[in-house]
Design a protein around this motif. Structure first.
Motif, PDB file in Angstrom:
ATOM      1  N   ALA A   1     -26.047 -19.413   4.654  1.00  0.00           N
ATOM      2  CA  ALA A   1     -25.075 -18.357   4.934  1.00  0.00           C
ATOM      3  C   ALA A   1     -25.085 -17.112   4.332  1.00  0.00           C
ATOM      4  N   LEU A   2     -25.604 -17.465   3.056  1.00  0.00           N
ATOM      5  CA  LEU A   2     -25.651 -16.179   2.104  1.00  0.00           C
ATOM      6  C   LEU A   2     -27.017 -15.495   2.279  1.00  0.00           C
ATOM      7  N   ALA A   3     -28.011 -16.274   2.570  1.00  0.00           N
ATOM      8  CA  ALA A   3     -29.260 -15.535   2.861  1.00  0.00           C
ATOM      9  C   ALA A   3     -29.388 -14.741   4.194  1.00  0.00           C
ATOM     10  N   ARG A   4     -28.393 -14.952   5.126  1.00  0.00           N
ATOM     11  CA  ARG A   4     -28.269 -14.433   6.385  1.00  0.00           C
ATOM     12  C   ARG A   4     -27.381 -13.210   6.413  1.00  0.00           C
ATOM     13  N   ALA A   5     -26.681 -13.123   5.269  1.00  0.00           N
ATOM     14  CA  ALA A   5     -25.487 -12.066   5.098  1.00  0.00           C
ATOM     15  C   ALA A   5     -25.988 -10.663   4.823  1.00  0.00           C
ATOM     16  N   ALA A   6     -25.318  -9.717   5.762  1.00  0.00           N
ATOM     17  CA  ALA A   6     -25.834  -8.483   5.143  1.00  0.00           C
ATOM     18  C   ALA A   6     -25.113  -7.685   4.152  1.00  0.00           C
ATOM     19  N   VAL A   7     -24.151  -8.490   3.513  1.00  0.00           N
ATOM     20  CA  VAL A   7     -23.391  -8.008   2.476  1.00  0.00           C
ATOM     21  C   VAL A   7     -22.966  -9.565   1.713  1.00  0.00           C
ATOM     22  N   HIS A   8     -23.163  -9.287   0.452  1.00  0.00           N
ATOM     23  CA  HIS A   8     -22.630 -10.187  -0.328  1.00  0.00           C
ATOM     24  C   HIS A   8     -21.472  -9.888  -1.241  1.00  0.00           C
ATOM     25  N   LEU A   9     -20.485 -10.854  -1.647  1.00  0.00           N
ATOM     26  CA  LEU A   9     -19.320 -10.604  -2.303  1.00  0.00           C
ATOM     27  C   LEU A   9     -19.024 -11.480  -3.471  1.00  0.00           C
ATOM     28  N   GLN A  10     -18.627 -10.924  -4.482  1.00  0.00           N
ATOM     29  CA  GLN A  10     -18.221 -11.950  -5.463  1.00  0.00           C
ATOM     30  C   GLN A  10     -16.940 -11.502  -6.182  1.00  0.00           C
ATOM     31  N   TRP A  11     -16.370 -12.270  -6.890  1.00  0.00           N
ATOM     32  CA  TRP A  11     -15.223 -12.003  -7.678  1.00  0.00           C
ATOM     33  C   TRP A  11     -15.469 -12.322  -9.286  1.00  0.00           C
ATOM     34  N   ASP A  12     -15.441 -11.005 -10.015  1.00  0.00           N
ATOM     35  CA  ASP A  12     -15.601 -11.300 -11.582  1.00  0.00           C
ATOM     36  C   ASP A  12     -14.380 -11.144 -12.159  1.00  0.00           C
ATOM     37  N   PRO A  13     -14.310 -11.566 -13.529  1.00  0.00           N
ATOM     38  CA  PRO A  13     -13.248 -11.275 -14.207  1.00  0.00           C
ATOM     39  C   PRO A  13     -12.870  -9.837 -14.664  1.00  0.00           C
ATOM     40  N   GLU A  14     -11.813  -9.405 -14.096  1.00  0.00           N
ATOM     41  CA  GLU A  14     -11.474  -7.782 -14.681  1.00  0.00           C
ATOM     42  C   GLU A  14     -11.602  -7.710 -16.081  1.00  0.00           C
ATOM     43  N   ARG A  15     -11.795  -6.441 -16.696  1.00  0.00           N
ATOM     44  CA  ARG A  15     -11.943  -6.337 -17.893  1.00  0.00           C
ATOM     45  C   ARG A  15     -10.870  -5.122 -18.487  1.00  0.00           C
ATOM     46  N   SER A  16     -10.714  -5.530 -19.847  1.00  0.00           N
ATOM     47  CA  SER A  16      -9.742  -4.528 -20.541  1.00  0.00           C
ATOM     48  C   SER A  16     -10.768  -3.434 -20.999  1.00  0.00           C
ATOM     49  N   LEU A  17     -10.150  -2.349 -21.699  1.00  0.00           N
ATOM     50  CA  LEU A  17     -10.979  -1.238 -22.196  1.00  0.00           C
ATOM     51  C   LEU A  17     -11.857  -2.013 -23.263  1.00  0.00           C
ATOM     52  N   SER A  18     -11.376  -2.845 -23.824  1.00  0.00           N
ATOM     53  CA  SER A  18     -12.251  -3.412 -25.098  1.00  0.00           C
ATOM     54  C   SER A  18     -13.402  -4.407 -24.488  1.00  0.00           C
ATOM     55  N   GLY A  19     -13.396  -4.674 -23.131  1.00  0.00           N
ATOM     56  CA  GLY A  19     -14.171  -5.414 -22.431  1.00  0.00           C
ATOM     57  C   GLY A  19     -13.959  -6.919 -22.515  1.00  0.00           C
ATOM     58  N   ALA A  20     -13.104  -7.244 -22.949  1.00  0.00           N
ATOM     59  CA  ALA A  20     -12.357  -8.665 -22.710  1.00  0.00           C
ATOM     60  C   ALA A  20     -12.000  -9.003 -21.298  1.00  0.00           C
ATOM     61  N   ALA A  21     -12.396 -10.383 -21.014  1.00  0.00           N
ATOM     62  CA  ALA A  21     -11.969 -10.880 -19.558  1.00  0.00           C
ATOM     63  C   ALA A  21     -10.493 -11.008 -19.528  1.00  0.00           C
ATOM     64  N   LEU A  22      -9.977 -10.425 -18.465  1.00  0.00           N
ATOM     65  CA  LEU A  22      -8.565 -10.438 -17.971  1.00  0.00           C
ATOM     66  C   LEU A  22      -8.299 -11.814 -17.109  1.00  0.00           C
ATOM     67  N   ASN A  23      -7.178 -12.151 -16.793  1.00  0.00           N
ATOM     68  CA  ASN A  23      -6.812 -13.432 -16.034  1.00  0.00           C
ATOM     69  C   ASN A  23      -6.759 -12.923 -14.676  1.00  0.00           C
ATOM     70  N   HIS A  24      -7.458 -11.940 -14.210  1.00  0.00           N
ATOM     71  CA  HIS A  24      -7.569 -11.482 -12.752  1.00  0.00           C
ATOM     72  C   HIS A  24      -8.852 -11.053 -12.426  1.00  0.00           C
TER      73      HIS A  24
END
Length: 187
Positions: A96-119
């Protein structure tokens, strides 16, 4: 409390701002033209990020080789929704991913210092099937944010994060139809 998955972006009645980092050879012509032009490649996927802080983490505040320039790419709501509506989560079945025109992923949001946040923040990879639409039809403007990025980064490095935070582009929840939100894994 911030939802686990939510599109937070700078948006208004004219469109949504997405961020990308490029080498000067790609950024300079794009900024001059106000749209993507050669040597921007229409033959490969390009990843759009509505989260400024996530891109700052990814590009190391525009210090990574090939990502020295940060661009704010304003696209139409119609184009953004078309991209989202065509998206397949990168966790989907490989076929399904190979056929997709657009890929979407969710990655941890970052603080100003670069730390991963919980959303999470969304990243949208527009593939060859829609890259011409992105470059020719959806893009409203391209602005170079590199001087602002360098100023914010200097403030963060000097410990003046409150002052740096005031310079961040505004980001607020982007409204989506419930069915599309579920399709994107937000439900």
């Amino acid at each position: 409390m911030t939802p686990l998955r939510e599109i937070r972006a700078d948006h208004d009645a004219t469109g949504i701002v997405l961020y990308q980092a490029y080498a000067p050879a790609i950024a300079d012509p794009a900024v001059a033209a106000g749209r993507f032009v050669a040597p921007f490649s229409r033959g490969r996927m390009t990843w759009l990020k509505p989260s400024f802080r996530w891109l700052m983490h990814r590009s190391n505040w525009a210090r990574k080789p090939g990502q020295e320039r940060v661009l704010a790419v304003r696209i139409t709501h119609e184009g953004w929704r078309r991209a989202l509506g065509s998206a397949v989560l990168t966790t989907a079945h490989p076929a399904a991913l190979a056929r997709a025109a657009v890929h979407l992923q969710w990655d941890p949001e970052r603080s100003l210092s670069g730390a991963a946040l919980n959303h999470y923040s969304i990243q949208v990879g527009v593939g060859r099937a829609l890259i011409d639409a992105l470059a020719d039809d959806w893009t409203v403007s391209i602005t170079d944010l590199t001087p602002r990025v360098r100023r914010i980064a200097a403030l963060v490095r000097s410990g003046r994060t409150a002052q740096a935070a005031r310079l961040l582009p505004p980001e607020r929840p982007y409204p989506l139809e419930p069915q599309l939100a579920r399709q994107l894994g937000m439900g």
